[in-house]
Design an enzyme around this catalytic site. Structure first.
Site, PDB file in Angstrom:
ATOM      1  N   SER A 109      71.728  70.761  15.353  1.00 45.43           N
ATOM      2  CA  SER A 109      71.405  69.596  14.524  1.00 45.43           C
ATOM      3  C   SER A 109      71.155  69.912  13.055  1.00 45.43           C
ATOM      4  O   SER A 109      71.149  69.013  12.226  1.00 45.43           O
ATOM      5  CB  SER A 109      70.201  68.845  15.094  1.00 45.43           C
ATOM      6  OG  SER A 109      69.006  69.567  14.891  1.00 45.43           O
ATOM      7  N   LYS A 127      63.738  69.492  11.575  1.00 45.96           N
ATOM      8  CA  LYS A 127      64.490  68.373  10.990  1.00 45.96           C
ATOM      9  C   LYS A 127      64.212  68.270   9.498  1.00 45.96           C
ATOM     10  O   LYS A 127      63.246  68.831   8.985  1.00 45.96           O
ATOM     11  CB  LYS A 127      64.073  67.034  11.646  1.00 45.96           C
ATOM     12  CG  LYS A 127      64.308  66.938  13.123  1.00 45.96           C
ATOM     13  CD  LYS A 127      65.770  66.816  13.438  1.00 45.96           C
ATOM     14  CE  LYS A 127      65.997  66.684  14.936  1.00 45.96           C
ATOM     15  NZ  LYS A 127      67.394  66.757  15.295  1.00 45.96           N
TER      16      LYS A 127
END
Length: 135
Positions: free
Chosen positions: A49, A86
């Site tokens: 990700s 993230k």
């Protein structure tokens, strides 16, 4: 540690002799990579990700708890009991991936959410590390 700087230029098929322009520089990887030793921990990235910001599966992450979080920072957080790495959008309260195949994750008021620190460095091991394999 002694450093032998090798300067390679595009189009050169080999390296200069390490003895050419040899000089020593004191270098501590701790000093280079870690700004706040008592507030820093090391983790390992998992998944794809964050590839858009150069963090790949298995990379080593240096996470600093002392650094003030800013919107757009790469962070490590605990979201509902799961550690995630993230990008953070503080204004919209979103956790963003750096890979288009992953959707943004809103941080809702009932979520258990805590920022563990800001990723200040990432390291890619080009050969497996015995230290990382043991964990």
């Amino acid at each position: 540690m002694k450093v032998i700087p090798l300067r390679a230029r595009a189009g050169i098929t080999g390296f200069e002799s390490p003895a050419t322009d040899y000089y020593q520089l004191p270098l501590s990887l701790d000093e280079l990579l870690i700004e706040h030793p008592s507030a820093t921990f090391i983790g390992q990235a998992a998944g794809d990700s964050m590839q858009g910001v150069g963090i790949f599966d298995g990379d080593v992450l240096i996470v600093d708890r002392h650094v003030m979080v800013r919107s757009g920072d790469v962070i490590v957080a605990n979201l509902n009991g799961e550690f995630v790495c993230k990008l953070i959008d503080t204004r919209r309260k979103l956790l963003l991936s750096a890979n288009e195949s992953h959707q943004p994750v809103p941080v809702l008021e009932w979520d258990q959410f805590s920022i563990e620190g800001v990723v200040i460095r990432s390291i890619r091991c080009h050969r497996p590390s015995k230290v990382l394999e043991a964990s």
